[in-house]
Design an enzyme around this catalytic site. Structure first.
Site, PDB file in Angstrom:
ATOM      1  N   SER A  97       0.801  -1.222   0.000  1.00  0.00           N
ATOM      2  CA  SER A  97       0.000   0.000   0.000  1.00  0.00           C
ATOM      3  C   SER A  97       0.832   1.269   0.000  1.00  0.00           C
ATOM      4  O   SER A  97       0.322   2.324  -0.334  1.00  0.00           O
ATOM      5  CB  SER A  97      -0.928  -0.008   1.205  1.00  0.00           C
ATOM      6  OG  SER A  97      -0.167  -0.142   2.384  1.00  0.00           O
TER       7      SER A  97
ATOM      8  N   HIS B  79      -5.406  -4.423  -1.366  1.00  0.00           N
ATOM      9  CA  HIS B  79      -5.376  -3.405  -2.419  1.00  0.00           C
ATOM     10  C   HIS B  79      -5.531  -3.999  -3.824  1.00  0.00           C
ATOM     11  O   HIS B  79      -5.708  -3.269  -4.787  1.00  0.00           O
ATOM     12  CB  HIS B  79      -4.075  -2.601  -2.363  1.00  0.00           C
ATOM     13  CG  HIS B  79      -4.071  -1.596  -1.272  1.00  0.00           C
ATOM     14  ND1 HIS B  79      -4.687  -0.376  -1.380  1.00  0.00           N
ATOM     15  CD2 HIS B  79      -3.551  -1.641  -0.024  1.00  0.00           C
ATOM     16  CE1 HIS B  79      -4.533   0.300  -0.256  1.00  0.00           C
ATOM     17  NE2 HIS B  79      -3.848  -0.451   0.591  1.00  0.00           N
TER      18      HIS B  79
ATOM     19  N   LYS C 157     -12.173  -1.469  -0.098  1.00  0.00           N
ATOM     20  CA  LYS C 157     -11.381  -0.732  -1.081  1.00  0.00           C
ATOM     21  C   LYS C 157     -12.077  -0.817  -2.450  1.00  0.00           C
ATOM     22  O   LYS C 157     -13.098  -0.183  -2.637  1.00  0.00           O
ATOM     23  CB  LYS C 157      -9.943  -1.215  -1.055  1.00  0.00           C
ATOM     24  CG  LYS C 157      -9.292  -0.707   0.247  1.00  0.00           C
ATOM     25  CD  LYS C 157      -7.909  -1.133   0.522  1.00  0.00           C
ATOM     26  CE  LYS C 157      -7.454  -0.488   1.824  1.00  0.00           C
ATOM     27  NZ  LYS C 157      -6.574  -1.312   2.617  1.00  0.00           N
TER      28      LYS C 157
HETATM   29  C1  LIG Z   1      -6.508  -1.417   4.070  1.00  0.00           C
HETATM   30  C2  LIG Z   1      -5.811  -2.667   4.421  1.00  0.00           C
HETATM   31  C3  LIG Z   1      -6.296  -3.483   5.431  1.00  0.00           C
HETATM   32  C4  LIG Z   1      -7.454  -3.068   6.295  1.00  0.00           C
HETATM   33  O1  LIG Z   1      -8.660  -3.228   5.652  1.00  0.00           O
HETATM   34  P1  LIG Z   1      -9.957  -2.517   6.279  1.00  0.00           P
HETATM   35  O2  LIG Z   1     -11.079  -3.262   5.698  1.00  0.00           O
HETATM   36  O3  LIG Z   1      -9.885  -1.096   5.872  1.00  0.00           O
HETATM   37  O4  LIG Z   1      -9.833  -2.683   7.771  1.00  0.00           O
HETATM   38  C5  LIG Z   1      -5.668  -4.692   5.658  1.00  0.00           C
HETATM   39  N1  LIG Z   1      -4.596  -5.057   4.948  1.00  0.00           N
HETATM   40  C6  LIG Z   1      -4.073  -4.276   3.987  1.00  0.00           C
HETATM   41  C7  LIG Z   1      -2.892  -4.739   3.218  1.00  0.00           C
HETATM   42  C8  LIG Z   1      -4.667  -3.051   3.699  1.00  0.00           C
HETATM   43  O5  LIG Z   1      -4.151  -2.284   2.753  1.00  0.00           O
END
Ligand SMILES: *Cc1c(COP(=O)(O)O)cnc(C)c1O
Length: 391
Positions: A181, A209, A240
């Site tokens: 990310s 992602h 996302k």
């Molecule tokens: C955004 C993200 C999460 C968290 O996901 P949420 O549903 O927003 O809690 C977990 N792992 C990675 C790699 C992320 O980028």
């Protein structure tokens, strides 16, 4: 009034002095890649809504119908009375989408990693964890009480040596983000699968992602690298590219049955609102029917990446997909550049430690299917001015 936390003032002042204090503000989310901030309409390059589905009328309508039928809150944890038809349908759909036996939902992606890692690994086990993994995986590793070995994905020979020496642990796990990310590059899943096979380890991959945006059918990096049947555990988020809320895990039925019984973050937490599940279900249908969304993200991200390099700005090597960082090193430059971009009508994430290592502060641009080629051209022109680089 008693003041219990005056000792935090010093710490907060230190953060302020190092340019690291976090400021909160309210945005007004608008459709099609816009948002309003401080009364001004900005082009949004900071959202994870990669496929522009959070405001899709079909997704919103699915959520509205579920609210009308089921109310809003789920009122209990899934194993008590929180799990509805919307949850069950979404689980089936996620398993089919990823070509796995079963799926299980979690309140968030964060909760999915925390609950899964702590349910699978324990004392006497070892977890090999990429040093740039998401906080939720780092915390899940810590919570598990397994031995943790942090590795670098650009030094897999060192990981191989450590795996070689780890035969006496009961279980061996390798855990990694699939699309990172902060750097926007992908994990070497093919090589990690080889290592996992050779040293009898299970590979756990967080596709947060990548779900929806990478791979022929949008299943993520494992699909893109053609290693889906070699990954033991796939973690994902609904929040996302899927544009809703919630986390999920897919895999073999034994894995999912175990998580139903032992993953504390779903056992002891309220089920997702049925409307969040209905929205996610509709979004996954759209992801399968409209590949142009992920194709557009890719061509726009390539356009931005090329433009950033041609402008002489520093980005990360091996970038793939929607996340395009511009590295400005110190937090102060990043805050100033992001403020200038905001003046120019562009909203971007300003990323500072502890989210990234010291001297690696950056602007992080997230390209979505709401953007156009003209948006990227305008962004590049303004970016060059904001970072004081001649265009
Ligand atoms: C955004 C993200 C999460 C968290 O996901 P949420 O549903 O927003 O809690 C977990 N792992 C990675 C790699 C992320 O980028």
């Amino acid at each position: 009034m008693a003041n219990h936390f005056s000792w935090l003032n010093d710490q907060l002042s230190q953060l302020e002095a190092s340019g690291l204090v976090r400021k909160r503000r309210q945005v007004v989310p608008l459709a099609d890649g816009w948002c309003e901030l401080g009364g001004r309409k900005l082009r949004n390059f900071a959202s994870n809504d990669y496929l522009n589905l959070a405001h899709d009328q079909r997704v919103m309508e699915a959520a509205r119908q579920a609210v009308d039928a089921a109310g809003f809150g789920a009122t209990a944890s899934p194993l008590v009375v929180g799990r509805t038809d919307w949850h069950a349908r979404l689980e089936t759909q996620l398993a089919e989408f990823e070509g796995q036996e079963r799926a299980i939902l979690f309140p968030s992606g964060y909760a999915a990693n925390l609950g899964t890692l702590s349910a699978l690994a324990g004392e006497g086990d070892i977890i090999f964890s990429d040093r740039l993994n998401h906080a939720s995986m780092i915390d899940g590793c810590r919570l598990s009480r397994a031995h943790i070995h942090v590795y670098r994905r650009d030094q897999l020979d060192a990981l191989e040596r450590k795996l070689q020496q780890a035969g006496h642990y009961r279980h061996r796990f390798i855990v990694t983000d699939s699309l990172f990310s902060m750097d926007g590059d992908v994990a070497p899943l093919d090589q990690l699968c080889d290592l996992a096979d050779r040293f009898d380890a299970s590979l756990i991959v967080d596709e947060a992602h990548a779900t929806g945006q990478l791979g022929e059918r949008g299943r993520g990096v494992a699909e893109w690298m053609n290693v889906e049947d070699r990954v033991a555990v796939r973690v994902g988020t609904l929040s996302k590219a899927i544009g809703s809320l919630g986390g999920f895990v897919t895999g073999e039925h034994e894995l999912i049955d175990w998580l139903w019984n032992r993953a504390r973050t779903q056992i002891y937490s309220t089920a997702l609102p049925p409307s969040a599940c209905a929205a996610a279900s509709k979004a996954i249908e759209i992801i399968q029917e409209e590949p142009w969304r992920r194709e557009r993200v890719h061509s726009l991200a390539e356009q931005l990446r090329t433009g950033v390099s041609e402008a002489g700005l520093a980005t990360t090597p091996n970038g793939v997909g929607s996340i395009v960082p511009v590295i400005l090193n110190d937090p102060d430059s990043v805050m100033k550049a992001s403020a200038r971009l905001e003046e120019a009508g562009i909203l971007v994430a300003a990323i500072r430690p502890p989210s990234v290592p010291k001297n690696a502060s950056r602007l992080r641009f997230s390209v979505t299917a709401a953007h156009t080629e003209e948006d990227i051209d305008r962004l590049l022109a303004k970016l060059c001015r904001s970072c004081r680089v001649p265009a």
